[in-house]
Design an enzyme around this catalytic site. Structure first.
Site, PDB file in Angstrom:
ATOM      1  N   GLY A  57       0.766  -1.248   0.000  1.00 60.43           N
ATOM      2  CA  GLY A  57       0.000   0.000   0.000  1.00 60.43           C
ATOM      3  C   GLY A  57       0.795   1.295   0.000  1.00 60.43           C
ATOM      4  O   GLY A  57       0.203   2.363   0.153  1.00 60.43           O
ATOM      5  N   TRP A  59       2.289   3.008  -2.425  1.00 56.99           N
ATOM      6  CA  TRP A  59       1.875   3.925  -3.502  1.00 56.99           C
ATOM      7  C   TRP A  59       0.498   4.513  -3.193  1.00 56.99           C
ATOM      8  O   TRP A  59       0.254   5.697  -3.412  1.00 56.99           O
ATOM      9  CB  TRP A  59       1.836   3.190  -4.847  1.00 56.99           C
ATOM     10  CG  TRP A  59       3.176   2.966  -5.495  1.00 56.99           C
ATOM     11  CD1 TRP A  59       4.383   2.866  -4.855  1.00 56.99           C
ATOM     12  CD2 TRP A  59       3.446   2.829  -6.896  1.00 56.99           C
ATOM     13  NE1 TRP A  59       5.373   2.667  -5.784  1.00 56.99           N
ATOM     14  CE2 TRP A  59       4.845   2.638  -7.037  1.00 56.99           C
ATOM     15  CE3 TRP A  59       2.644   2.834  -8.039  1.00 56.99           C
ATOM     16  CZ2 TRP A  59       5.447   2.452  -8.284  1.00 56.99           C
ATOM     17  CZ3 TRP A  59       3.250   2.663  -9.282  1.00 56.99           C
ATOM     18  CH2 TRP A  59       4.635   2.475  -9.409  1.00 56.99           C
ATOM     19  N   ASP A  77      -5.508  -5.457  -5.685  1.00 56.66           N
ATOM     20  CA  ASP A  77      -4.442  -6.459  -5.526  1.00 56.66           C
ATOM     21  C   ASP A  77      -5.100  -7.814  -5.286  1.00 56.66           C
ATOM     22  O   ASP A  77      -6.213  -7.898  -4.780  1.00 56.66           O
ATOM     23  CB  ASP A  77      -3.503  -6.111  -4.358  1.00 56.66           C
ATOM     24  CG  ASP A  77      -2.120  -6.717  -4.550  1.00 56.66           C
ATOM     25  OD1 ASP A  77      -1.162  -5.968  -4.805  1.00 56.66           O
ATOM     26  OD2 ASP A  77      -1.991  -7.966  -4.476  1.00 56.66           O
ATOM     27  N   ASP A  93      -7.919 -10.252  -8.928  1.00 56.21           N
ATOM     28  CA  ASP A  93      -6.856 -10.381  -9.922  1.00 56.21           C
ATOM     29  C   ASP A  93      -7.183  -9.452 -11.084  1.00 56.21           C
ATOM     30  O   ASP A  93      -8.327  -9.417 -11.548  1.00 56.21           O
ATOM     31  CB  ASP A  93      -6.816 -11.841 -10.401  1.00 56.21           C
ATOM     32  CG  ASP A  93      -5.531 -12.145 -11.131  1.00 56.21           C
ATOM     33  OD1 ASP A  93      -5.196 -11.411 -12.085  1.00 56.21           O
ATOM     34  OD2 ASP A  93      -4.863 -13.113 -10.741  1.00 56.21           O
ATOM     35  N   ASP A 118       2.444  -1.092 -10.271  1.00 56.38           N
ATOM     36  CA  ASP A 118       3.721  -1.607  -9.760  1.00 56.38           C
ATOM     37  C   ASP A 118       3.633  -3.133  -9.734  1.00 56.38           C
ATOM     38  O   ASP A 118       4.382  -3.794  -9.024  1.00 56.38           O
ATOM     39  CB  ASP A 118       3.929  -1.042  -8.340  1.00 56.38           C
ATOM     40  CG  ASP A 118       5.369  -1.097  -7.878  1.00 56.38           C
ATOM     41  OD1 ASP A 118       6.271  -1.169  -8.733  1.00 56.38           O
ATOM     42  OD2 ASP A 118       5.586  -1.067  -6.648  1.00 56.38           O
ATOM     43  N   LYS A 158       5.293  -0.615 -14.371  1.00 56.17           N
ATOM     44  CA  LYS A 158       6.589  -1.264 -14.127  1.00 56.17           C
ATOM     45  C   LYS A 158       6.820  -2.373 -15.132  1.00 56.17           C
ATOM     46  O   LYS A 158       5.921  -3.154 -15.434  1.00 56.17           O
ATOM     47  CB  LYS A 158       6.615  -1.851 -12.716  1.00 56.17           C
ATOM     48  CG  LYS A 158       7.848  -2.729 -12.469  1.00 56.17           C
ATOM     49  CD  LYS A 158       8.249  -2.793 -11.040  1.00 56.17           C
ATOM     50  CE  LYS A 158       7.480  -3.820 -10.245  1.00 56.17           C
ATOM     51  NZ  LYS A 158       7.882  -3.746  -8.826  1.00 56.17           N
TER      52      LYS A 158
HETATM   53  C1  LIG Z   1       5.826  -4.813  -5.791  1.00 56.16           C
HETATM   54  S1  LIG Z   1       4.235  -5.154  -5.148  1.00 56.16           S
HETATM   55  C2  LIG Z   1       3.489  -3.567  -5.150  1.00 56.16           C
HETATM   56  C3  LIG Z   1       3.996  -2.634  -4.073  1.00 56.16           C
HETATM   57  C4  LIG Z   1       3.143  -1.368  -3.951  1.00 56.16           C
HETATM   58  N1  LIG Z   1       3.298  -0.491  -5.086  1.00 56.16           N
HETATM   59  C5  LIG Z   1       3.482  -0.578  -2.707  1.00 56.16           C
HETATM   60  O1  LIG Z   1       3.921   0.571  -2.817  1.00 56.16           O
HETATM   61  O2  LIG Z   1       3.262  -1.090  -1.618  1.00 56.16           O
HETATM   62  C6  LIG Z   1       3.434  -5.963  -6.466  1.00 56.16           C
HETATM   63  C7  LIG Z   1       2.022  -6.421  -6.179  1.00 56.16           C
HETATM   64  O3  LIG Z   1       1.446  -6.900  -7.398  1.00 56.16           O
HETATM   65  C8  LIG Z   1       0.433  -7.838  -7.022  1.00 56.16           C
HETATM   66  N2  LIG Z   1       0.002  -8.623  -8.193  1.00 56.16           N
HETATM   67  C9  LIG Z   1       0.756  -9.431  -8.988  1.00 56.16           C
HETATM   68  N3  LIG Z   1      -0.010  -9.976  -9.948  1.00 56.16           N
HETATM   69  C10 LIG Z   1      -1.282  -9.499  -9.784  1.00 56.16           C
HETATM   70  C11 LIG Z   1      -2.503  -9.698 -10.480  1.00 56.16           C
HETATM   71  N4  LIG Z   1      -2.587 -10.493 -11.552  1.00 56.16           N
HETATM   72  N5  LIG Z   1      -3.616  -9.054 -10.037  1.00 56.16           N
HETATM   73  C12 LIG Z   1      -3.548  -8.243  -8.952  1.00 56.16           C
HETATM   74  N6  LIG Z   1      -2.405  -8.016  -8.251  1.00 56.16           N
HETATM   75  C13 LIG Z   1      -1.280  -8.631  -8.659  1.00 56.16           C
HETATM   76  C14 LIG Z   1       1.126  -8.659  -5.945  1.00 56.16           C
HETATM   77  O4  LIG Z   1       0.180  -9.338  -5.158  1.00 56.16           O
HETATM   78  C15 LIG Z   1       1.918  -7.578  -5.185  1.00 56.16           C
HETATM   79  O5  LIG Z   1       1.224  -7.162  -4.040  1.00 56.16           O
END
Ligand SMILES: C[S@@+](CC[C@H](N)C(=O)[O-])C[C@H]1O[C@@H](n2cnc3c(N)ncnc32)[C@H](O)[C@@H]1O
Length: 203
Positions: A57, A59, A77, A93, A118, A158
Site C-alpha cells: 500500500g 503507492w 491487488d 486479480d 507496480d 513497471k
Molecule cells: C511490488 S508489489 C506492489 C507494491 C506497492 N506499489 C506498494 O507501494 O506497496 C506488487 C504487487 O502486485 C500484485 N500482483 C501481482 N499480480 C497481480 C494480479 N494479476 N492481479 C492483482 N495483483 C497482482 C502482488 O500481489 C503484489 O502485491
C-alpha cells in the site's frame, strides 16, 4: 514469508527502508513513485487514480494524500491490503473481468485520470521466465488502462528490461502523446525493473 539472511541484512541497512519506517509508509516502493511524481508532476488534487498491484500500500498511501481534495483512488491487488483512509480497495486479480467491473462501479462510471501499476509477477530468478511473465502482466495492465483512461490521461507501469521492451514502448507511443522511461534512484541497481510513463492518452 521466509527470508534469507542477506535479504534481512539488506533491508535493515537500506536507506529507503529506514525512511519508509520513519514516515509510516508500508513499503520502500513509495519513494519510486514519489521521485517520478516529483519529476513528471503526475499526481494532482481532484484526480481519479487506479493503483494496480497496490499491496502492501505504499503507492496508495502517497497518492491518496496528493489527490485531496476531491479525488478518488481505487486500489486492486490479489492479496489483502490493510485499509487506508480514502482508498477504495478491490481484492481481486486484474486478469479477472469481474475485478474490472467492480472498478467501473467504484469509479461511478467516471473515467480515470491516471493508472499506476507496480504489478510484479512472483519472480523465479530465471531471467527469461521472469521477463516473459512480467511482459504478459504488463500487456494486461495496458488492456485495462486503454478501457478505463480518459482522453489526456496517463499510465505509469513497471516492466523488466528485456528484448521486447522496444515493441512495448512502440505500442504505448501509438496511444500516448509522450512516452518516457524512468529508473528512479529507489529502484535498486541490481534490479532490471524500469518504469514506463505514457502521458496524453489518445483514444
Ligand atoms: C511490488 S508489489 C506492489 C507494491 C506497492 N506499489 C506498494 O507501494 O506497496 C506488487 C504487487 O502486485 C500484485 N500482483 C501481482 N499480480 C497481480 C494480479 N494479476 N492481479 C492483482 N495483483 C497482482 C502482488 O500481489 C503484489 O502485491
Amino acid at each position: 514469508m521466509k527470508r534469507n539472511k542477506s535479504w534481512v541484512h539488506r533491508q535493515n541497512n537500506d536507506h529507503y527502508v529506514k525512511s519508509a519506517r520513519k514516515e509510516n509508509y508500508r513499503s520502500r516502493a513509495v519513494y519510486k513513485l514519489q521521485e517520478i511524481d516529483e519529476k513528471d508532476r503526475l499526481i494532482r488534487p481532484g484526480m481519479y487514480i487506479l493503483d494496480l498491484g497496490a499491496a502492501p500500500g505504499g503507492w496508495s498511501q502517497y497518492a491518496s494524500k496528493k489527490i485531496k481534495p476531491g479525488g478518488k483512488l481505487i486500489a486492486i491487488d490479489r492479496l489483502e491490503m490493510t485499509d487506508i483512509p480514502g482508498v477504495e480497495f478491490i481484492l481481486g486479480d486484474i486478469l479477472d473481468e469481474q475485478t474490472f467491473h467492480q472498478c467501473i462501479t467504484l469509479s461511478g462510471q467516471r473515467q480515470i485520470d491516471l493508472v499506476i501499476s507496480d504489478i510484479a509477477p512472483n519472480l523465479t530468478g530465471i531471467r527469461d521466465t521472469d521477463q516473459a511473465r512480467s511482459l504478459e502482466l504488463a500487456k494486461s495492465v495496458v488492456d485495462v488502462a486503454f478501457k478505463i483512461l480518459k482522453p489526456g490521461g496517463g499510465l505509469l507501469i513497471k516492466l523488466f528490461e528485456g528484448s521486447e521492451i522496444d515493441a512495448f514502448r512502440n505500442e504505448l507511443t501509438s496511444k500516448f502523446q509522450r512516452v518516457m522511461v524512468r529508473k528512479p534512484r529507489a529502484s535498486r541497481d541490481s534490479s532490471r525493473e524500469i518504469y514506463m510513463l505514457g502521458c496524453g492518452y489518445e483514444i
